[in-house]
Design a protein around this motif. Sequence first.
Motif, PDB file in Angstrom:
ATOM      1  N   VAL A   1       0.930  -1.530   0.359  1.00  0.00           N
ATOM      2  CA  VAL A   1      -0.116  -0.130   0.395  1.00  0.00           C
ATOM      3  C   VAL A   1       0.761   1.324   0.041  1.00  0.00           C
ATOM      4  CG1 VAL A   1      -1.767   1.004   1.215  1.00  0.00           C
ATOM      5  CG2 VAL A   1      -2.269  -1.497   0.727  1.00  0.00           C
ATOM      6  N   PHE A   2       1.462   0.944   0.984  1.00  0.00           N
ATOM      7  CA  PHE A   2       2.469   2.325   0.615  1.00  0.00           C
ATOM      8  C   PHE A   2       3.898   2.592  -0.657  1.00  0.00           C
ATOM      9  CE2 PHE A   2       1.275   1.973   5.508  1.00  0.00           C
ATOM     10  CZ  PHE A   2       1.230   3.467   5.420  1.00  0.00           C
ATOM     11  N   SER A   3       3.805   1.530  -0.922  1.00  0.00           N
ATOM     12  CA  SER A   3       4.682   1.880  -2.247  1.00  0.00           C
ATOM     13  C   SER A   3       4.217   2.465  -3.124  1.00  0.00           C
ATOM     14  CB  SER A   3       5.224   0.065  -3.144  1.00  0.00           C
ATOM     15  OG  SER A   3       3.874  -0.985  -3.460  1.00  0.00           O
TER      16      SER A   3
ATOM     17  N   LEU B   1      -3.574  -2.557  -4.688  1.00  0.00           N
ATOM     18  CA  LEU B   1      -1.904  -3.228  -4.779  1.00  0.00           C
ATOM     19  C   LEU B   1      -1.680  -4.284  -3.420  1.00  0.00           C
ATOM     20  CD1 LEU B   1       0.031   0.290  -4.295  1.00  0.00           C
ATOM     21  CD2 LEU B   1       0.655  -1.509  -5.907  1.00  0.00           C
ATOM     22  N   LEU B   2      -3.440  -3.955  -2.896  1.00  0.00           N
ATOM     23  CA  LEU B   2      -3.072  -4.489  -1.996  1.00  0.00           C
ATOM     24  C   LEU B   2      -3.750  -6.159  -1.950  1.00  0.00           C
ATOM     25  CD1 LEU B   2      -3.757  -4.961   1.939  1.00  0.00           C
ATOM     26  CD2 LEU B   2      -5.525  -4.020   1.542  1.00  0.00           C
ATOM     27  N   ARG B   3      -4.494  -6.203  -3.431  1.00  0.00           N
ATOM     28  CA  ARG B   3      -4.859  -7.388  -3.613  1.00  0.00           C
ATOM     29  C   ARG B   3      -3.923  -8.532  -4.144  1.00  0.00           C
ATOM     30  NH1 ARG B   3      -9.586  -3.806  -4.760  1.00  0.00           N
ATOM     31  NH2 ARG B   3      -8.902  -3.446  -6.794  1.00  0.00           N
ATOM     32  N   ALA B   4      -3.816  -7.498  -4.711  1.00  0.00           N
ATOM     33  CA  ALA B   4      -2.577  -8.464  -5.575  1.00  0.00           C
ATOM     34  C   ALA B   4      -2.021  -9.535  -5.020  1.00  0.00           C
ATOM     35  CB  ALA B   4      -1.691  -7.427  -6.527  1.00  0.00           C
TER      36      ALA B   4
ATOM     37  N   PRO C   1       3.813  -3.540  -8.307  1.00  0.00           N
ATOM     38  CA  PRO C   1       3.635  -1.870  -8.005  1.00  0.00           C
ATOM     39  C   PRO C   1       3.748  -0.870  -9.111  1.00  0.00           C
ATOM     40  CG  PRO C   1       4.369  -2.455  -5.660  1.00  0.00           C
ATOM     41  CD  PRO C   1       4.252  -3.440  -7.242  1.00  0.00           C
ATOM     42  N   SER C   2       5.040  -1.403  -9.758  1.00  0.00           N
ATOM     43  CA  SER C   2       5.374  -0.341 -11.358  1.00  0.00           C
ATOM     44  C   SER C   2       4.261  -0.908 -12.323  1.00  0.00           C
ATOM     45  CB  SER C   2       6.401  -0.810 -11.377  1.00  0.00           C
ATOM     46  OG  SER C   2       7.307  -0.476 -10.343  1.00  0.00           O
TER      47      SER C   2
ATOM     48  N   ALA D   1      14.729  -0.565  -1.263  1.00  0.00           N
ATOM     49  CA  ALA D   1      14.065  -1.461  -2.634  1.00  0.00           C
ATOM     50  C   ALA D   1      12.742  -1.339  -3.630  1.00  0.00           C
ATOM     51  CB  ALA D   1      13.269  -2.793  -1.315  1.00  0.00           C
ATOM     52  N   ILE D   2      12.058  -0.811  -3.142  1.00  0.00           N
ATOM     53  CA  ILE D   2      10.934   0.387  -4.197  1.00  0.00           C
ATOM     54  C   ILE D   2      11.083   0.404  -5.153  1.00  0.00           C
ATOM     55  CG2 ILE D   2       8.892   1.542  -4.168  1.00  0.00           C
ATOM     56  CD1 ILE D   2       8.320   0.803  -0.877  1.00  0.00           C
TER      57      ILE D   2
END
Length: 246
Positions: free
Chosen positions: A4-6, A36-39, A100-101, A230-231
């Motif tokens: 989520v924060f990414s 992003l949370l569901r992925a 995320p990307s 890392a992100i």
Amino acid sequence: ILLVFSGPVTALALHEKAGGELAYSLRRGIRYGPRLLRAPLSVLSFLLLCLILLAVLISIGLLPAAGSLIWSLLIVPQFLLSLFIVIGVLTLLAGTLLLPSLIIDRDLPARRAFQELTALVRKRFFTFWGYIFTILFLTAAYFAAATIVLLGALSVFFALSASILGDTPGTVIMNIPPFFHKVAPVLETALPMPSSLPASSPLLTLSGTIAGFSLLVIYVIWLSYPVLYAINSGVVAYLALTEHRE
């Protein structure tokens, strides 16, 4: 939580490549939070199932008499389940870095993004995992270096504080509220502590609270560095993989 924060971090990293408004990139990254949370839910479900099965098979060893024999006969399937768990964790880490990307750059739903990531892994398997392990190694190395630098900065600060103020820094640390008490034992090795806790006063209570929050900020900065690195590295790996694929 990391996924989520990414979102904002990934959007800002992609913003550097494509240009655009900084505020817009931040809003865009936050907006993708639910996707992003569901992925990674499918990977998490797989890991949970493997953990439950492994725990059940191991618990068979608790049976009286024949339990040890059955446990021995099940070593291979237990090993395979453990292997699936390790692979699943690595896959989850890879997804945390690249999903995320995929979601933000291509505006994909969660399920489609995971399918795209799976296809990318199949087509560029060794290149993909080469990037992932390189990111993990460099993140660990830079985190270790950042930890040394941070500890050096704290050592200089506390050493000068103790030499100039004497017991005052230790007195303030001892008045940190209970919420921050886990931090205090670490600092006792770097600061001269008073032999007994001084009489409580509103000023000391306020000083300890401020010191606790300040140390918490430093702690968050320390933990956030490897996550941010890392992100950002995941964005670079995503761009490199997609350009190489095209």
